[in-house]
Design a protein around this motif. Structure first.
Motif, mmCIF file in Angstrom:
data_model
loop_
_atom_site.group_PDB
_atom_site.id
_atom_site.type_symbol
_atom_site.label_atom_id
_atom_site.label_comp_id
_atom_site.label_asym_id
_atom_site.label_seq_id
_atom_site.Cartn_x
_atom_site.Cartn_y
_atom_site.Cartn_z
ATOM 1 N N TYR A 1 -27.255 13.368 -18.048
ATOM 2 C CA TYR A 1 -26.052 14.359 -17.594
ATOM 3 C C TYR A 1 -24.894 12.913 -17.840
ATOM 4 N N HIS A 2 -25.248 12.223 -18.270
ATOM 5 C CA HIS A 2 -24.364 10.541 -18.248
ATOM 6 C C HIS A 2 -23.282 10.629 -17.475
ATOM 7 N N VAL A 3 -23.815 10.519 -16.448
ATOM 8 C CA VAL A 3 -22.599 10.535 -15.207
ATOM 9 C C VAL A 3 -22.841 9.673 -14.790
ATOM 10 N N GLN B 1 -18.887 13.427 -12.323
ATOM 11 C CA GLN B 1 -18.839 13.178 -13.167
ATOM 12 C C GLN B 1 -17.008 13.678 -13.890
ATOM 13 N N ASN B 2 -16.567 14.525 -12.678
ATOM 14 C CA ASN B 2 -15.490 15.232 -13.076
ATOM 15 C C ASN B 2 -14.095 15.337 -12.304
ATOM 16 N N ARG B 3 -15.359 14.532 -11.041
ATOM 17 C CA ARG B 3 -14.680 13.949 -8.929
ATOM 18 C C ARG B 3 -12.826 14.220 -9.640
ATOM 19 N N TYR C 1 -18.634 20.681 -18.445
ATOM 20 C CA TYR C 1 -18.753 20.688 -18.984
ATOM 21 C C TYR C 1 -18.948 21.253 -20.414
ATOM 22 N N ARG D 1 -28.533 11.908 -13.282
ATOM 23 C CA ARG D 1 -27.508 11.053 -13.550
ATOM 24 C C ARG D 1 -27.870 10.824 -15.020
ATOM 25 N N TYR E 1 -23.921 8.061 -4.471
ATOM 26 C CA TYR E 1 -22.496 7.707 -5.406
ATOM 27 C C TYR E 1 -21.767 7.028 -4.335
ATOM 28 N N SER F 1 -17.802 23.191 -12.446
ATOM 29 C CA SER F 1 -17.717 22.036 -12.935
ATOM 30 C C SER F 1 -19.035 22.119 -13.987
ATOM 31 N N PRO G 1 -24.240 16.237 -10.732
ATOM 32 C CA PRO G 1 -23.617 16.001 -11.502
ATOM 33 C C PRO G 1 -22.584 15.614 -12.139
ATOM 34 N N PHE G 2 -22.250 17.223 -12.745
ATOM 35 C CA PHE G 2 -20.794 18.029 -12.948
ATOM 36 C C PHE G 2 -20.250 17.388 -12.521
#
Length: 321
Positions: free
Chosen positions: A319-321, A115-117, A31, A316, A268, A27, A111-112
């Protein structure tokens, strides 16, 4: 000997550990890929008879068995040696990193991953998923709760990141709480030591509890247990990241019950419950946490608990999550 030509856009990400660690490191790499960098992975850890912390269970590179459609570009030995020597950097604030780099150590993975969940959820299609079709079918037709009981190298751990193991009382309390919140639940038990579950956990369950022990996957196929756990509507986690990762990789809107260590999930997800297990043993670790709420008694059940974790909010935002 001629000097290696440097790829000024290349970042090599080091990785180790079990399936959750592998997902975490990938992840981070994802990113960086999304930022336009060339990313390769140092997988040498898995080529040297890799084991867990106590040398008991194998640690294989299972990422592409769990996610067969993802691409993992492996760095060559010469690239690893060269970049590790000339461009080393410990994981910390990836926002300020610029290639060329060799990233070693642990990054703030969460966070990564979040973000890519949906990328990971969509690609979570284990190559040998048919071997656990019976369990999967049963899980999908019940109001299911997956219970993960981490043993192995963490069964006797008392210090460091993971702290004390979850007690039998912890699991009994979690099961009792969920049984009060939901009806007609069937519990599915997953563990790297199923014999421990048979001997210590299952005898404590009341006779009206519907359960099944999922013991068909060995420790070398933990990714299948992670997949099945992620398909359960509710999850009871223990120490380590396995249960928390299963929640992140799940599309369910069910309950998550975990320890204080997994309280970051409340940032989250709704319907989270965190238990302070064996407080007399946990007090030394509790002091290092920011203020947050957790369940002390069965009488106090709060829905949609959202503790304030300022440091997590900063991550968050960063890293823009």
């Amino acid at each position: 000997m001629c000097k290696m030509k440097t790829n000024k856009n290349l970042i090599i990400v080091w990785g180790d550990g079990g399936i959750c660690s592998q997902i975490g490191f990938y992840s981070v790499g994802l990113y960086l890929m999304n930022k336009g960098f060339d990313v390769k992975f140092d997988l040498n850890f898995f080529k040297n008879n890799a084991k867990d912390c106590i040398g008991r269970f194998d640690r294989n590179f299972d990422l592409q068995k769990a996610f067969p459609n993802i691409v993992v570009n492996e760095a060559s030995l010469s690239e690893i040696k060269y970049y590790k020597k000339h461009y080393p950097k410990r994981h910390n604030n990836l926002s300020f990193f610029k290639p060329p780099l060799y990233l070693n150590g642990w990054a703030p993975i969460l966070p990564f991953l979040v973000q890519n969940r949906h990328f990971f959820i969509d690609n979570f299609q284990p190559v040998d998923v048919e071997t656990c079709h019976t369990f999967l079918s049963d899980i999908q037709k019940h109001n299911s709760c997956g219970v993960h009981i981490r043993r192995g190298d963490l069964a006797n751990s008392t210090e460091g990141v993971y702290g004390y193991p979850c007690s039998v009382n912890y699991f009994s309390t979690a099961i009792n709480i969920l049984s009060k919140l939901e009806k007609n639940i069937k519990f599915y038990f997953f563990s790297d030591e199923p014999e421990y579950v048979k001997k210590e956990i299952l005898p404590t369950l009341s006779k009206d509890i519907n359960y099944q022990l999922c013991d068909s996957n060995g420790s070398d196929k933990g990714y299948l247990d992670l997949y099945l756990l992620s398909k359960c509507r509710h999850i009871i986690a223990s120490k380590g990241s396995f249960g928390a990762f299963a929640r992140i990789l799940s599309n369910s809107d069910g309950w998550f019950i975990g320890t204080l260590k997994s309280s970051y999930l409340a940032e989250y997800f709704d319907k989270c419950i965190f238990l302070n297990y064996d407080k007399e043993k946990f007090i030394k670790y509790e002091e290092s946490f920011p203020k947050f709420y957790y369940y002390k008694k069965l009488k106090k059940l709060f829905i949609n608990m959202l503790p304030i974790r300022s440091w997590r909010k900063k991550l968050r935002k960063k890293y823009h999550v």
